[in-house]
Enzyme design. Structure first.
Site, PDB file in Angstrom:
ATOM      1  N   HIS A 117       0.836  -1.215   0.000  1.00 31.53           N
ATOM      2  CA  HIS A 117       0.000   0.000   0.000  1.00 31.53           C
ATOM      3  C   HIS A 117       0.865   1.256   0.000  1.00 31.53           C
ATOM      4  CE1 HIS A 117      -3.505   2.498   1.331  1.00 31.53           C
ATOM      5  NE2 HIS A 117      -2.568   3.171   1.987  1.00 31.53           N
ATOM      6  N   GLU A 118       1.858   1.318   0.881  1.00 32.86           N
ATOM      7  CA  GLU A 118       2.691   2.524   0.969  1.00 32.86           C
ATOM      8  C   GLU A 118       3.539   2.715  -0.287  1.00 32.86           C
ATOM      9  OE1 GLU A 118       1.949   4.573   3.115  1.00 32.86           O
ATOM     10  OE2 GLU A 118       0.826   3.282   4.478  1.00 32.86           O
ATOM     11  N   HIS A 121       1.573   4.650  -2.696  1.00 32.23           N
ATOM     12  CA  HIS A 121       1.682   6.097  -2.516  1.00 32.23           C
ATOM     13  C   HIS A 121       2.986   6.611  -3.115  1.00 32.23           C
ATOM     14  CE1 HIS A 121      -1.911   6.453  -0.239  1.00 32.23           C
ATOM     15  NE2 HIS A 121      -1.458   5.880   0.868  1.00 32.23           N
ATOM     16  N   HIS A 147      -5.466   7.613  -2.142  1.00 30.59           N
ATOM     17  CA  HIS A 147      -6.399   6.577  -1.726  1.00 30.59           C
ATOM     18  C   HIS A 147      -7.562   6.494  -2.721  1.00 30.59           C
ATOM     19  CE1 HIS A 147      -4.623   7.274   2.431  1.00 30.59           C
ATOM     20  NE2 HIS A 147      -4.380   6.006   2.151  1.00 30.59           N
TER      21      HIS A 147
END
Length: 249
Positions: A161-162, A165, A171
């Site tokens: 997930h990170e 980014h 998101h």
């Protein structure tokens, strides 16, 4: 239920798709008041039934046949040249295998590639370290080392997930079209945490259709003050907030 009176009436929230001479189609939140879609207390946008039908048709079109599904930060300056992300792993990072596993997952499922940073060749790079919690900057910062934090409680899924980014993704529920697919229940959000549900309309680009299964999507009770949902999918069967793997899109 209608609340207020005169020109300050409100009701249950709904979503309309509107357009104008100087802007394309965008979503607007209205109140349902006596079958009419009322905006800002006293502006009639049209009949609720018509907007709901338009929304249903737009929702079907948005998810049909799309492959890429995300919302990415606007601007080429945030892109890693050639899709190659140089990185280092802090020797003190707990369980560094999380980084290797997350990187392998990205490389197996996308065109993005990662390489150990060569100081003579790479000025900008991602530095995986424990800076407290799970967090990252959005996209290339062009500032030399940019931290991607993985605290002891951050899983491989959190690392995936990170990295999302770090390569430029906001998101999923921050998309411009999010109100077509989820309802944000602000009454259940922790006081002072409402900003975490902002949409990235001016600094983000919707990519493909909305993806309930995205690893970049918040779970139903994110920032909840009372254990009740802060995000309610329009599709009651939808599962949101997984942190296991990249979805097909």
């Amino acid at each position: 239920m209608t609340i207020g009176q005169g020109e300050f009436r409100g009701g249950e929230r709904g979503t309309a798709r509107i357009s104008g001479v100087t802007f394309g189609v965008r979503t607007a939140i209205y109140s349902r008041v006596g079958g009419m879609a009322i905006f800002e207390g006293d502006i009639a946008l049209g009949l609720v039934d018509e907007f709901e039908q338009q929304l249903a048709e737009a929702r079907e079109q948005a998810v049909a046949g799309d492959v890429a599904s995300a919302v990415g930060i606007s601007g080429s300056r945030f892109r890693w040249p050639g899709g190659l992300v140089p990185f280092t792993v802090d020797p003190a990072l707990p369980n560094p295998e999380r980084v290797r596993d997350a990187i392998a997952h990205w490389e197996q499922n996308t065109r993005i590639r990662f390489t150990e940073r060569d100081p003579a060749e790479h000025v900008n790079f991602v530095r995986f370290m424990d800076a407290g919690g799970c967090w990252s900057f959005i996209g290339l910062q062009d500032s030399g080392a940019q931290t991607l934090s993985l605290g002891p409680g951050c899983s491989v899924g959190n690392a995936i997930h990170e990295i999302g980014h770090a390569v430029g993704l906001w998101h999923e529920q921050s998309r411009e079209d999010r109100d077509m697919f989820v309802r944000i229940d602000f009454a259940n959000i922790q006081t002072g945490q409402e900003h975490n549900f902002d949409q990235h309309i001016t600094d983000g680009d919707d990519l493909g259709g909305y993806d309930y299964g995205s690893i970049m999507h918040y779970p139903r009770t994110a920032f909840s003050a009372n254990g009740r949902p802060t995000i309610v999918p329009v599709d009651p069967a939808a599962t949101i907030g997984q942190r296991a793997a990249l979805s097909a899109g």
